[in-house]
Design a protein around this motif. Structure first.
Motif, mmCIF file in Angstrom:
data_model
loop_
_atom_site.group_PDB
_atom_site.id
_atom_site.type_symbol
_atom_site.label_atom_id
_atom_site.label_comp_id
_atom_site.label_asym_id
_atom_site.label_seq_id
_atom_site.Cartn_x
_atom_site.Cartn_y
_atom_site.Cartn_z
ATOM 1 N N LEU A 245 5.467 17.370 -3.706
ATOM 2 C CA LEU A 245 5.211 16.057 -3.137
ATOM 3 C C LEU A 245 5.305 14.938 -4.171
ATOM 4 C CD1 LEU A 245 2.185 16.841 -0.769
ATOM 5 C CD2 LEU A 245 4.569 16.523 -0.135
ATOM 6 N N ILE A 246 4.824 15.201 -5.387
ATOM 7 C CA ILE A 246 4.790 14.160 -6.415
ATOM 8 C C ILE A 246 5.860 14.486 -7.443
ATOM 9 C CG2 ILE A 246 3.294 12.887 -8.006
ATOM 10 C CD1 ILE A 246 0.911 13.921 -6.482
ATOM 11 N N ALA B 86 -1.121 10.859 -8.024
ATOM 12 C CA ALA B 86 -1.295 11.876 -9.062
ATOM 13 C C ALA B 86 -2.774 12.088 -9.372
ATOM 14 C CB ALA B 86 -0.533 11.480 -10.319
ATOM 15 N N ILE B 87 -3.522 10.996 -9.530
ATOM 16 C CA ILE B 87 -4.953 11.114 -9.824
ATOM 17 C C ILE B 87 -5.693 11.651 -8.604
ATOM 18 C CG2 ILE B 87 -7.029 9.825 -10.436
ATOM 19 C CD1 ILE B 87 -5.290 7.927 -12.015
ATOM 20 N N ALA B 88 -5.307 11.203 -7.413
ATOM 21 C CA ALA B 88 -5.954 11.694 -6.199
ATOM 22 C C ALA B 88 -5.732 13.191 -6.037
ATOM 23 C CB ALA B 88 -5.422 10.942 -4.984
ATOM 24 N N PHE B 89 -4.544 13.656 -6.383
ATOM 25 C CA PHE B 89 -4.243 15.080 -6.239
ATOM 26 C C PHE B 89 -5.065 15.926 -7.205
ATOM 27 C CE2 PHE B 89 -0.857 16.370 -3.341
ATOM 28 C CZ PHE B 89 -1.056 17.739 -3.328
ATOM 29 N N ALA B 90 -5.437 15.356 -8.350
ATOM 30 C CA ALA B 90 -6.330 16.076 -9.259
ATOM 31 C C ALA B 90 -7.659 16.358 -8.574
ATOM 32 C CB ALA B 90 -6.542 15.267 -10.535
ATOM 33 N N GLY C 186 -3.073 27.629 -7.553
ATOM 34 C CA GLY C 186 -1.633 27.655 -7.821
ATOM 35 C C GLY C 186 -0.818 27.120 -6.658
ATOM 36 N N LEU C 187 -1.237 27.444 -5.432
ATOM 37 C CA LEU C 187 -0.530 26.933 -4.259
ATOM 38 C C LEU C 187 -0.626 25.411 -4.180
ATOM 39 C CD1 LEU C 187 -1.550 29.597 -1.579
ATOM 40 C CD2 LEU C 187 0.688 29.326 -2.681
ATOM 41 N N ILE C 188 -1.802 24.864 -4.495
ATOM 42 C CA ILE C 188 -1.957 23.419 -4.484
ATOM 43 C C ILE C 188 -1.102 22.770 -5.575
ATOM 44 C CG2 ILE C 188 -3.594 21.547 -4.910
ATOM 45 C CD1 ILE C 188 -3.842 22.668 -2.180
ATOM 46 N N GLU C 189 -1.002 23.436 -6.739
ATOM 47 C CA GLU C 189 -0.146 22.897 -7.804
ATOM 48 C C GLU C 189 1.323 22.876 -7.376
ATOM 49 O OE1 GLU C 189 -0.487 24.285 -11.809
ATOM 50 O OE2 GLU C 189 -1.841 22.583 -12.097
ATOM 51 N N LEU C 190 1.752 23.935 -6.686
ATOM 52 C CA LEU C 190 3.125 23.950 -6.180
ATOM 53 C C LEU C 190 3.350 22.829 -5.175
ATOM 54 C CD1 LEU C 190 3.759 27.787 -5.692
ATOM 55 C CD2 LEU C 190 4.739 26.287 -7.440
ATOM 56 N N LEU C 191 2.362 22.602 -4.313
ATOM 57 C CA LEU C 191 2.463 21.513 -3.344
ATOM 58 C C LEU C 191 2.522 20.164 -4.052
ATOM 59 C CD1 LEU C 191 2.443 20.644 -0.361
ATOM 60 C CD2 LEU C 191 -0.064 20.607 -0.489
ATOM 61 N N GLU C 192 1.738 20.030 -5.116
ATOM 62 C CA GLU C 192 1.761 18.785 -5.874
ATOM 63 C C GLU C 192 3.142 18.543 -6.495
ATOM 64 O OE1 GLU C 192 -0.723 16.683 -9.541
ATOM 65 O OE2 GLU C 192 -0.583 18.863 -9.397
ATOM 66 N N PHE D 244 0.825 -1.202 0.000
ATOM 67 C CA PHE D 244 0.000 0.000 0.000
ATOM 68 C C PHE D 244 0.861 1.255 0.000
ATOM 69 C CE2 PHE D 244 -2.201 3.429 2.265
ATOM 70 C CZ PHE D 244 -3.342 3.559 1.478
ATOM 71 N N PHE D 245 1.829 1.329 0.916
ATOM 72 C CA PHE D 245 2.594 2.563 1.076
ATOM 73 C C PHE D 245 3.680 2.734 0.020
ATOM 74 C CE2 PHE D 245 0.894 2.166 5.434
ATOM 75 C CZ PHE D 245 0.360 3.429 5.578
ATOM 76 N N ARG D 246 4.173 1.652 -0.545
ATOM 77 C CA ARG D 246 5.264 1.764 -1.503
ATOM 78 C C ARG D 246 4.835 1.636 -2.963
ATOM 79 N NH1 ARG D 246 10.272 -1.579 1.432
ATOM 80 N NH2 ARG D 246 10.175 -0.446 3.426
ATOM 81 N N LEU D 247 3.634 1.119 -3.186
ATOM 82 C CA LEU D 247 3.169 0.967 -4.565
ATOM 83 C C LEU D 247 1.831 1.673 -4.802
ATOM 84 C CD1 LEU D 247 3.341 -0.290 -7.407
ATOM 85 C CD2 LEU D 247 2.149 -2.295 -6.470
ATOM 86 N N THR D 248 0.821 1.256 -4.063
ATOM 87 C CA THR D 248 -0.534 1.763 -4.326
ATOM 88 C C THR D 248 -0.634 3.261 -4.069
ATOM 89 O OG1 THR D 248 -1.416 -0.393 -3.664
ATOM 90 C CG2 THR D 248 -2.972 1.442 -3.820
ATOM 91 N N LEU D 249 -0.147 3.693 -2.908
ATOM 92 C CA LEU D 249 -0.264 5.106 -2.559
ATOM 93 C C LEU D 249 0.501 6.006 -3.535
ATOM 94 C CD1 LEU D 249 -1.491 7.071 -0.541
ATOM 95 C CD2 LEU D 249 0.558 6.830 0.863
ATOM 96 N N PRO D 250 1.774 5.714 -3.837
ATOM 97 C CA PRO D 250 2.464 6.559 -4.827
ATOM 98 C C PRO D 250 1.809 6.493 -6.214
ATOM 99 C CG PRO D 250 4.052 5.291 -3.551
ATOM 100 C CD PRO D 250 2.705 4.730 -3.225
#
Length: 253
Positions: A247-248, A177-181, A238-244, A167-173
């Protein structure tokens, strides 16, 4: 070319300048009724008057609080419910149909109900903002987790990885990207939810200010507040995009 500063920033600014100039020219030549749609110059004058008033900044602060609190609550719950739904088949079977059903209801209609439950204070606006931004996060999180390659999951299992490691090393990463959208969409929806709740039953906030200015036929000032809200939405996005991007780091542009 497509990643240049001009293409990403300068081109939208150029288009905006052309649109505003066209709007102003149409107003100058009487092609637009300024009682219905004020000219950009009138909007600037109206906004310059508003920013000198203390109640304008008080209203801005209240709306920002409602938006950010609602966003934090809605996104947190959305990520948790989305992760549980995407991980456990029993949980998905039991609860996901209710999530979809509630997603298809007009959530704006809940504003009067929240007003009855939580009163005219900030709480009802925060709840409305949280509810309206909750569902995109859940749905995008579930979709992101479903998009993780089954062969990669099989490889992790054959290498002896536990469910938590997978979960933490495959599924979550893989799903991030889609979750952040969904998270980016949720922030703009949280602002929308706060404004709608203020329209229905607020005593302070930018939504209340727009309503009062319309009643007073201060159309130019009302337009200026609407455009100010659009700027706030762009800044938050824009702030959320910078955070993305922070993080990603593995996401490709």
């Amino acid at each position: 070319m497509t990643n240049s500063v001009f293409y990403r920033i300068g081109l939208p600014v150029l288009v905006g300048v052309v649109l505003v100039a066209t709007w102003q020219l149409m107003s100058n030549f009487g092609m637009i009724n300024e009682i219905m749609i004020p000219s950009p110059a009138a909007i600037v004058v109206g906004f310059s008057e508003l920013v000198t008033r203390g109640y304008f900044w008080d209203s801005t602060w209240v709306t920002l609080q409602e938006t950010l609190y609602g966003f934090a609550i809605g996104v947190s719950l959305g990520l948790i419910i989305g992760a549980l739904t995407g991980t456990f088949q029993t949980f998905r079977t039991a609860f996901y149909p209710f999530v979809i059903a509630f997603q298809n209801t007009p959530r704006v209609a809940l504003a009067p109900i929240f007003l009855t439950w939580f009163g005219f204070g900030i709480t009802s606006k925060v709840v409305m903002a949280a509810v309206i931004c909750f569902f995109p996060v859940v749905i995008n999180t579930v979709a992101g987790m479903a998009s993780v390659d089954d062969n990669a999951k099989m490889l992790f299992r054959t290498m002896g990885a536990s469910k938590s490691q997978t979960f933490f090393r495959l599924t979550l990463p893989g799903a991030s990207a889609i979750a952040f959208a969904g998270v980016k969409t949720a922030l703009t929806l949280a602002l929308l939810g706060a404004i709608v709740a203020e329209f229905v039953g607020g005593s302070v906030g930018l939504g209340v200010l727009i309503k009062e200015l319309n009643f007073q036929l201060e159309v130019a000032k009302a337009f200026s507040v609407v455009l100010f809200l659009a700027v706030i939405g762009l800044v938050l996005y824009g702030l959320i995009e910078l955070l993305e991007r922070y993080l990603i780091t593995w996401k490709q542009d």
